[in-house]
Design an enzyme around this catalytic site. Structure first.
Site, PDB file in Angstrom:
ATOM      1  N   LYS A   1      27.358 -30.320  -3.187  1.00 44.37           N
ATOM      2  CA  LYS A   1      27.882 -29.663  -4.521  1.00 44.37           C
ATOM      3  C   LYS A   1      26.488 -29.562  -5.335  1.00 44.37           C
ATOM      4  O   LYS A   1      26.106 -28.853  -5.992  1.00 44.37           O
ATOM      5  CB  LYS A   1      28.863 -30.458  -5.216  1.00 44.37           C
ATOM      6  CG  LYS A   1      29.049 -30.080  -6.807  1.00 44.37           C
ATOM      7  CD  LYS A   1      30.714 -29.592  -6.977  1.00 44.37           C
ATOM      8  CE  LYS A   1      30.722 -29.436  -8.107  1.00 44.37           C
ATOM      9  NZ  LYS A   1      30.113 -30.201  -9.300  1.00 44.37           N
TER      10      LYS A   1
ATOM     11  N   HIS B   1      33.664 -38.462  -4.708  1.00 46.82           N
ATOM     12  CA  HIS B   1      32.826 -39.510  -4.259  1.00 46.82           C
ATOM     13  C   HIS B   1      33.457 -40.162  -3.087  1.00 46.82           C
ATOM     14  O   HIS B   1      32.827 -40.687  -2.142  1.00 46.82           O
ATOM     15  CB  HIS B   1      32.861 -40.561  -5.211  1.00 46.82           C
ATOM     16  CG  HIS B   1      31.860 -39.820  -6.747  1.00 46.82           C
ATOM     17  ND1 HIS B   1      32.957 -39.707  -7.747  1.00 46.82           N
ATOM     18  CD2 HIS B   1      30.612 -39.815  -6.927  1.00 46.82           C
ATOM     19  CE1 HIS B   1      31.842 -39.140  -8.770  1.00 46.82           C
ATOM     20  NE2 HIS B   1      30.841 -39.432  -8.110  1.00 46.82           N
TER      21      HIS B   1
ATOM     22  N   HIS C   1      35.790 -40.159  -8.409  1.00 42.19           N
ATOM     23  CA  HIS C   1      36.734 -39.080  -8.011  1.00 42.19           C
ATOM     24  C   HIS C   1      36.800 -38.759  -6.487  1.00 42.19           C
ATOM     25  O   HIS C   1      36.045 -39.420  -5.794  1.00 42.19           O
ATOM     26  CB  HIS C   1      36.633 -37.951  -8.702  1.00 42.19           C
ATOM     27  CG  HIS C   1      35.327 -37.199  -8.522  1.00 42.19           C
ATOM     28  ND1 HIS C   1      34.875 -36.367  -7.512  1.00 42.19           N
ATOM     29  CD2 HIS C   1      34.355 -36.904  -9.418  1.00 42.19           C
ATOM     30  CE1 HIS C   1      33.837 -35.913  -7.870  1.00 42.19           C
ATOM     31  NE2 HIS C   1      33.620 -36.376  -8.947  1.00 42.19           N
TER      32      HIS C   1
END
Ligand code: PAF
Length: 275
Positions: free
Chosen positions: A146, A34, A31
């Protein structure tokens, strides 16, 4: 772009790359998050390698490895369009032997936060990242903030095992409304997605408190709890740590991370902010 599905063809393609090599390891289902790592690698290196490998050893018993999304042709297309040089997609048989030598995550930092919820998960992450770094031999490897604990443990492994790769920590990519990008966001219903916005809102509230001079982490955690509690189904943790993941009582500027893990319905979401 070369798609290498076995070790031998990967090594052959890798031997043709000159200059610095950037590496983005992934489990696929690529997504925007990335893609931002891939773009960063491309902008900072002569060549970029991406791996897509759904690593079985980081799934615990009872976690459904078979349900992990594997949109293979979309992943190949995304890498091709991004101008990745080599996409490495090995099979499990090529990556693992029976009765392997094991890498273990550190006993404290590997077993708190995400590791408390998934004991042993980081052993598997470190094991596969060690293998991939040894195969790809990248100059720079890109990991998102994250997964803060994963990033911090990988940085430690590279240091402890004298691995000759520079680990590049990349900022969290967010949707315009603040939701951190994640492959799990697709599981949220429209209403759950709105409720999930409370997580980034709470983190921002935490930062605002620090900016206004409040450094007491218990006070900040209480405020964060007040923001997310009405919106989520379970709060797994709200933690304020230093960059070695040690809980702190008072904010240390440039050395603090606020981390949140919650469940909305059956979807588990994590997010954090580095202060
Ligand atoms: O963050 C991930 O996608 C995975 O944990 C990683 C680093 C690719 C190892 O399997």
């Amino acid at each position: 772009m070369i798609v290498a599905r076995d070790y031998k063809s990967f090594i052959e393609a890798r031997s043709k790359l000159n200059g610095s090599v950037g590496f983005v390891p992934t489990m696929g289902a690529l997504h925007e998050g990335h893609l931002s790592l891939i773009k960063k690698s491309i902008s900072q290196n002569s060549a970029t390698v991406v791996s897509v490998f759904v690593n079985p050893t980081q799934f615990l018993a009872g976690e459904d490895l078979n349900k992990y999304p594997r949109p293979e042709s979309a992943d190949i297309k995304i890498c091709e369009l991004a101008k990745v040089d080599i996409l490495y997609m090995p099979t499990i048989e090529q990556m693992y032997n029976s009765d392997e030598l094991k890498i273990s995550a550190p006993k404290i930092r590997g077993y708190i936060l995400e590791g408390a919820n998934r004991p042993g998960h980081f052993d598997g992450v470190l094991q596969v990242v060690m293998k991939l770094l040894n195969i790809v031999k990248p100059t720079n490897a890109y990991f998102g903030k994250k997964d803060a604990q994963q990033l911090i443990l990988i940085e430690q492994m590279v240091k402890d095992y004298f691995i000759d790769t520079n680990i590049v920590a990349c900022d969290i990519v967010r949707e315009p409304d603040g939701l951190a990008m994640s492959s799990r966001n697709i599981y949220l219903s429209p209403n759950q997605r709105i409720r999930a916005l409370s997580i980034s809102k709470a983190l921002k509230r935490g930062v605002k408190m620090v900016q206004s001079g409040i450094y007491d982490t218990n006070q900040i955690k209480d405020t964060i709890r007040d923001v997310i509690e009405p919106e989520v189904d379970t709060i797994e943790y709200i933690a304020i740590t230093d960059r070695r993941l040690k809980e702190i009582n008072s904010i240390k500027l440039d050395d603090t991370i606020i981390l949140i893990a919650v469940k909305i319905g059956s979807t588990r979401l994590i997010d954090n902010i580095w202060i």
